[in-house]
Design a protein around this motif. Sequence first.
Motif, mmCIF file in Angstrom:
data_model
loop_
_atom_site.group_PDB
_atom_site.id
_atom_site.type_symbol
_atom_site.label_atom_id
_atom_site.label_comp_id
_atom_site.label_asym_id
_atom_site.label_seq_id
_atom_site.Cartn_x
_atom_site.Cartn_y
_atom_site.Cartn_z
ATOM 1 N N UNK A 144 29.908 62.558 25.686
ATOM 2 C CA UNK A 144 30.487 61.385 25.696
ATOM 3 C C UNK A 144 31.063 61.184 26.712
ATOM 4 N N UNK A 145 31.062 59.816 27.002
ATOM 5 C CA UNK A 145 32.102 59.185 28.209
ATOM 6 C C UNK A 145 32.616 57.730 27.503
ATOM 7 N N UNK A 146 34.236 57.936 28.029
ATOM 8 C CA UNK A 146 34.815 56.582 27.351
ATOM 9 C C UNK A 146 35.410 55.864 28.670
ATOM 10 N N UNK A 147 35.507 54.383 28.291
ATOM 11 C CA UNK A 147 35.614 53.686 29.589
ATOM 12 C C UNK A 147 37.569 52.972 29.085
ATOM 13 N N UNK A 148 38.113 52.667 29.649
ATOM 14 C CA UNK A 148 39.358 51.484 29.565
ATOM 15 C C UNK A 148 38.879 50.278 29.899
ATOM 16 N N UNK A 149 39.758 49.561 29.497
ATOM 17 C CA UNK A 149 38.747 48.296 29.557
ATOM 18 C C UNK A 149 39.944 47.235 29.521
ATOM 19 N N UNK A 150 40.702 47.904 28.997
ATOM 20 C CA UNK A 150 42.885 46.931 29.460
ATOM 21 C C UNK A 150 42.402 45.579 28.123
ATOM 22 N N UNK A 151 42.659 45.236 28.582
ATOM 23 C CA UNK A 151 43.464 44.028 27.580
ATOM 24 C C UNK A 151 43.661 42.402 28.503
ATOM 25 N N UNK A 152 43.344 41.809 28.314
ATOM 26 C CA UNK A 152 42.746 40.228 28.557
ATOM 27 C C UNK A 152 44.268 39.860 28.791
ATOM 28 N N UNK A 153 44.616 39.057 30.396
ATOM 29 C CA UNK A 153 45.686 38.790 30.581
ATOM 30 C C UNK A 153 47.106 39.455 30.333
ATOM 31 N N UNK A 154 46.493 40.662 30.728
ATOM 32 C CA UNK A 154 47.796 41.274 31.182
ATOM 33 C C UNK A 154 47.846 41.906 32.455
ATOM 34 N N UNK A 155 47.407 42.315 33.287
ATOM 35 C CA UNK A 155 47.377 42.441 34.773
ATOM 36 C C UNK A 155 48.316 43.360 34.729
ATOM 37 N N UNK A 156 49.510 43.405 34.552
ATOM 38 C CA UNK A 156 50.403 44.050 35.668
ATOM 39 C C UNK A 156 51.147 45.383 34.285
ATOM 40 N N UNK A 157 50.347 45.292 32.958
ATOM 41 C CA UNK A 157 50.534 46.273 32.340
ATOM 42 C C UNK A 157 49.080 47.561 32.356
ATOM 43 N N UNK A 158 48.175 46.446 32.731
ATOM 44 C CA UNK A 158 47.183 47.082 32.512
ATOM 45 C C UNK A 158 46.688 48.003 33.440
ATOM 46 N N UNK A 159 47.046 47.680 34.571
ATOM 47 C CA UNK A 159 47.648 48.380 36.066
ATOM 48 C C UNK A 159 48.070 49.479 35.666
ATOM 49 N N UNK A 160 49.577 48.699 35.176
ATOM 50 C CA UNK A 160 50.046 50.331 35.296
ATOM 51 C C UNK A 160 49.343 51.714 34.338
ATOM 52 N N UNK A 161 48.596 51.218 33.384
ATOM 53 C CA UNK A 161 48.374 52.011 32.157
ATOM 54 C C UNK A 161 46.908 53.180 32.758
#
Length: 727
Positions: free
Chosen positions: A559-576
Amino acid sequence: MLTKHITRQTSKNSYTFVYSTMATPISLSLSSLPSKSQQLVRNERRMLAASDDGAMTKLIQSTHAPDGRFVDVKPILQVIDNVLHHIIPNIDHAMNGGTGHIDALDDRTNSYVIDGALDALAYIVHKICCEVSCKCSGGGDAHATTMGILNMLSNYSWDAKVVLTLAAFAVNFGEFWLIVQLCTSNSLAKSVALLKQLPDILEHSQTLKPHFDALNKLINAMIDVTKCIVEFTELPSEFISIDVPPLSTAMAHIPTATYWIIWSVVACAAQITGLVGMGHEFITSTSEAWELSSLAHKVSSIHEHLQSLLHICYQRIDEEKLMEAFEDFRRTIETPQMDNLKILLKIFRKEETYYLLNPDKTKVLNDVLRRKQVLLLISDLDISQEEIRVLEALYKGERVSCELNYEILWLPIVDRSTWNDGYEQKFLSLQSIMPWYTVNHPFAIEPAVIKYIMEVWGFVKKPIAVTLDPKGKVLCPNALNMMWIWGNSAFPFSSEKEESFWKAEAWTLELLVDRLEPNLPTWVSQQKVVCFYGGVQMEWIESFTTATKGVAKALDIGLEMVYVGKNNAKERVKKITGLIKEKQLSHAWEDDNVWFFWNRLESMLYSKTQHGKTIENDAIKQEVLTMLAYDGSENGWAVFFSGSDEMVRANGDKVISSMESFDEWEKLAKQMGFIPALRKQLEGITDNHHCTRLILPENSGGIPERVQCAECGRPMEMYFMYRCCVE
């Protein structure tokens, strides 16, 4: 009610007009006047009160019988302006205690042109001079004098009437002031002043200052209205009709305006004539100054009204010119050309030099793009750094290595009405980092082309790239969609190429991820299950990744898992992303890859919509809409792939519920395999209470009219949302 009173100084052969908004005239007694003068006052008062009503307008119009003669009023008005604007500063200079005289303006008039314009008009100007001088010297009726001049000029156009009358006044006033100005230094002027019994204007400047101040204001107002009337006659008839509003409305006011200009000339001439024969006896009453100030206010009001109508006329003309240029550009771009140069030239304003900045930031003529494939990159100043970097990789990388012959030209669309130094700096900053051709300045773009870009090519805010082939033919109204999906392999970026690519495409792991995950080929070859997931709730992410890893371990699968974030939520995605890497929960993409992943999905949707695909007849579009709907919610989501095309996906609540209840379907998973068993488990979970949202930016590709819910399949309702997200 504005009323008028007349006082007459019989011993000095002068009269004055006084306008009042008071019930009782100030400091004027009619009892001392002869009965004839009292009747004159009453007549004048009635004429003034009626001067703007219908009957008076008809009376003024009755004097108008033009015979078609043409008078070139512009050069004459230039001389009048030069005369009066020489005098006014000298009056101010003298009234404020100055000595000598000053030259207010350089004489820039063309004597040859003026001689030609005045050659046949000198007599009529002289005749008006005599009429005004005689009537003012004899204490004549101002209205009668005005109507007499209108009758004298009946064969002339309205603009010629005011200009010729103003020319006569300029002659009289100019001669008067020359004598006043020179009488202290020139013996001839001194003798003439003595014969006229003119007072020493300079010596008694403070006494006469209110009179000349009021006179200056009225003269300036008269010039302003005259210029306005002339300007109306010069409006281009091919863009605005004299028979329909707003020009017809304005022209209906010009006869009354002409009447008041001529009346004002008579009033000014009366004031100047009143000084003749005074010697050292001066006007001590303020009534004369007040009369001129009131009249100046009236004339200024006329000017404001005409100016507002003129502004509306120019707006209408600009609209007509814009439509004409718009249609011209439409015809040009829809007509086969020998090359693309004519279209490239029409993109820019005629008065602009056709300069571009090349990739080296040096100025070049835009014929450097002649007969080349050109992508017109159209955006506002909010184009993202990610978009520029991804496009740069295509432009400087694959384009060069594959020897693809196309260029990019950036056309920034801006609001000129709000332009300031901040926007200027933002433009220059973006221009400096773009490695392709750019306009020299946003204002160089023809407004009609901007209209075409927005109305025909559908630009709103999201950047687009219009493909022009070497002959200027539009191959695709927005090639960015296919560039984000397939890169330079979509060259020459035509709609036909885009459609052929879609015919050969299916919903696979490669289409979803493209080259964003460099380890993907290895994982697929190792037959691992690959999971891509998103969301911005850290608690859900930790629970989901932990539970999913536990299931994979129990089934003994890779199993390989990749987090692809969320659209138009740059700062929150960067923190997560930082927390995911710190806790080693899974792989996580960097900013550019997150942006590109979601932008590609939107591009797939717009591309499909542009080609007329619907969710009923296109499986890829349905899957894309489902992924975007997952992202629109605040909860997480996940999609699992085994190999290239075996896939299952679900929202965050369903997928974590399935993972945490793995014991219920573990046996089935060992029999069927992980993905088929998970799919069956998910199908058994009913969710009667859900709220699915799909948020799409407006784009030239169009918004789907009908979208099905990813959870229940029912048609989704459409709402309009305005959003400003600053992270």
